[in-house]
Structure formats: structure tokens, C-alpha cells
Enzyme design. Sequence first.
Site, PDB file in Angstrom:
ATOM      1  N   ASP A  28       0.983  -1.167   0.033  1.00  0.00           N
ATOM      2  CA  ASP A  28       0.151  -0.100   0.003  1.00  0.00           C
ATOM      3  C   ASP A  28       0.922   1.247  -0.202  1.00  0.00           C
ATOM      4  OD1 ASP A  28      -3.164   0.585   0.998  1.00  0.00           O
ATOM      5  OD2 ASP A  28      -1.785   2.133   1.012  1.00  0.00           O
ATOM      6  N   ASN A  83     -12.612  -3.378   2.905  1.00  0.00           N
ATOM      7  CA  ASN A  83     -13.754  -2.125   2.886  1.00  0.00           C
ATOM      8  C   ASN A  83     -14.644  -2.353   1.744  1.00  0.00           C
ATOM      9  OD1 ASN A  83     -12.364  -0.708   5.150  1.00  0.00           O
ATOM     10  ND2 ASN A  83     -11.049   0.047   3.666  1.00  0.00           N
ATOM     11  N   GLN A  90     -13.849   2.465   1.476  1.00  0.00           N
ATOM     12  CA  GLN A  90     -13.514   1.946   0.086  1.00  0.00           C
ATOM     13  C   GLN A  90     -13.284   3.012  -0.700  1.00  0.00           C
ATOM     14  OE1 GLN A  90     -15.861  -1.111  -1.962  1.00  0.00           O
ATOM     15  NE2 GLN A  90     -14.113  -1.316  -3.434  1.00  0.00           N
ATOM     16  N   SER A  91     -12.240   3.171  -1.518  1.00  0.00           N
ATOM     17  CA  SER A  91     -11.791   4.441  -2.092  1.00  0.00           C
ATOM     18  C   SER A  91     -11.470   3.846  -3.570  1.00  0.00           C
ATOM     19  CB  SER A  91     -10.554   5.230  -1.338  1.00  0.00           C
ATOM     20  OG  SER A  91      -9.323   4.441  -1.632  1.00  0.00           O
ATOM     21  N   VAL A  92     -11.074   2.375  -3.863  1.00  0.00           N
ATOM     22  CA  VAL A  92     -10.646   1.909  -5.183  1.00  0.00           C
ATOM     23  C   VAL A  92     -11.708   0.819  -5.290  1.00  0.00           C
ATOM     24  CG1 VAL A  92      -9.010   0.891  -6.629  1.00  0.00           C
ATOM     25  CG2 VAL A  92      -8.227   2.524  -4.759  1.00  0.00           C
ATOM     26  N   HIS A  96     -10.393  -5.558  -2.915  1.00  0.00           N
ATOM     27  CA  HIS A  96      -8.842  -5.686  -2.419  1.00  0.00           C
ATOM     28  C   HIS A  96      -8.955  -5.979  -1.048  1.00  0.00           C
ATOM     29  CE1 HIS A  96      -9.910  -1.457  -2.296  1.00  0.00           C
ATOM     30  NE2 HIS A  96      -9.251  -1.463  -1.393  1.00  0.00           N
ATOM     31  N   HIS A  98      -6.679  -5.830   2.599  1.00  0.00           N
ATOM     32  CA  HIS A  98      -5.688  -5.061   3.346  1.00  0.00           C
ATOM     33  C   HIS A  98      -4.972  -6.306   4.201  1.00  0.00           C
ATOM     34  CE1 HIS A  98      -6.580  -0.772   2.314  1.00  0.00           C
ATOM     35  NE2 HIS A  98      -7.968  -1.426   2.128  1.00  0.00           N
TER      36      HIS A  98
HETATM   37  P1  AMP Z   1      -9.585   1.368   0.376  1.00  0.00           P
HETATM   38  O1  AMP Z   1      -9.548   2.817   0.737  1.00  0.00           O
HETATM   39  O2  AMP Z   1     -10.113   0.327   1.087  1.00  0.00           O
HETATM   40  O3  AMP Z   1     -10.310   1.457  -1.098  1.00  0.00           O
HETATM   41  O4  AMP Z   1      -8.292   0.943  -0.020  1.00  0.00           O
HETATM   42  C1  AMP Z   1      -7.399   1.483  -1.158  1.00  0.00           C
HETATM   43  C2  AMP Z   1      -6.054   1.808  -0.649  1.00  0.00           C
HETATM   44  O5  AMP Z   1      -5.301   1.873  -1.835  1.00  0.00           O
HETATM   45  C3  AMP Z   1      -5.549   2.626   0.233  1.00  0.00           C
HETATM   46  O6  AMP Z   1      -5.043   2.191   1.533  1.00  0.00           O
HETATM   47  C4  AMP Z   1      -4.520   3.483  -0.585  1.00  0.00           C
HETATM   48  O7  AMP Z   1      -3.618   3.945   0.469  1.00  0.00           O
HETATM   49  C5  AMP Z   1      -4.088   2.645  -1.487  1.00  0.00           C
HETATM   50  N1  AMP Z   1      -3.229   3.090  -2.728  1.00  0.00           N
HETATM   51  C6  AMP Z   1      -4.002   4.039  -3.295  1.00  0.00           C
HETATM   52  N2  AMP Z   1      -3.160   4.273  -4.578  1.00  0.00           N
HETATM   53  C7  AMP Z   1      -2.256   3.333  -4.559  1.00  0.00           C
HETATM   54  C8  AMP Z   1      -0.972   3.127  -5.494  1.00  0.00           C
HETATM   55  N3  AMP Z   1      -0.730   3.893  -6.631  1.00  0.00           N
HETATM   56  N4  AMP Z   1      -0.346   1.941  -4.969  1.00  0.00           N
HETATM   57  C9  AMP Z   1      -0.452   1.194  -3.824  1.00  0.00           C
HETATM   58  N5  AMP Z   1      -1.632   1.499  -3.075  1.00  0.00           N
HETATM   59  C10 AMP Z   1      -2.436   2.337  -3.395  1.00  0.00           C
END
Ligand code: AMP
Length: 110
Positions: A28, A83, A90-92, A96, A98
Site C-alpha cells: 500500500d 472495505n 473503500q476508495s478504489v 482488495h 488489506h
Molecule cells: P480502500 O480505501 O480500502 O479502497 O483501499 C485503497 C488503498 O489503496 C488505500 O489504502 C490506498 O493507500 C491504496 N493506494 C492508492 N493508490 C495506490 C497505489 N498507486 N499503489 C498502492 N496502493 C495505493
Amino acid sequence: MTLFEKIIARQIPADIVYEDEFTLAFRDIHPQAPVHVLVVPKKALTQLDRAEEGDADLLGRCLLSANRVAALEGLTDFRLVINNGAGAGQSVFHLHLHVLGGRQLAWPPG
Ligand code: AMP
């Protein structure tokens, strides 16, 4: 294409720690613990609650990959977080897990 699909396609660099036919694991970019690795299925699935019966094997593969990551990182104690949805953090929107460890983890999580 989501950020994680771009990482899987090697269009964006990542610190990859484990890969197999079904999953990719990379560090991460904003680690919340000494070990903070994301395990993603190579098949795009936006979030856990979109999984269907046919995804059962893939979900199992993700858990097994998390085990592999923990072992590679020398962890016997670790936490997995998924998430599901923006309200849960969840942001992506590519499923996934963690993998967190390397320090004492508080419970309950925030
Ligand atoms: P979530 O908030 O559960 O969707 O987790 C998304 C995660 O992706 C967060 O912990 C971010 O820090 C991580 N993240 C965002 N961009 C990148 C990247 N380019 N490489 C690795 N991790 C990333």
C-alpha cells in the site's frame, strides 16, 4: 479502468510482493502498519458484495494469497480488512484485501 487494473496491467508501478495466476499483491502506498499489502484478484470485481457463486474460488484464492503474503513478510499475527463501499472507507472500486501486521493491532478497529 481502475487504478488497480492499471497496476495489474503494469501500466502503473507498484511494489509487488506476490503474484500468482489469480491474484496480485503489492505494498500500500500509504501504509497503516509496518506491513501493509493489498491483495487484489486479477479479475475485476468492484467490491465484495458484488461477488457471486461463481466467484467462490476466486475469493478463496484471495485469502490463500493473503496467507502467502503474511508468510513472505514473516508474520504469524496479522489482520485482513475489506472495505465494502465508500461508507466503509473503500476508495478504489476493485476488490482488495488489506494485509496488515508488524505491530500490535488495536481492537475494535475504527
Ligand atoms: P480502500 O480505501 O480500502 O479502497 O483501499 C485503497 C488503498 O489503496 C488505500 O489504502 C490506498 O493507500 C491504496 N493506494 C492508492 N493508490 C495506490 C497505489 N498507486 N499503489 C498502492 N496502493 C495505493
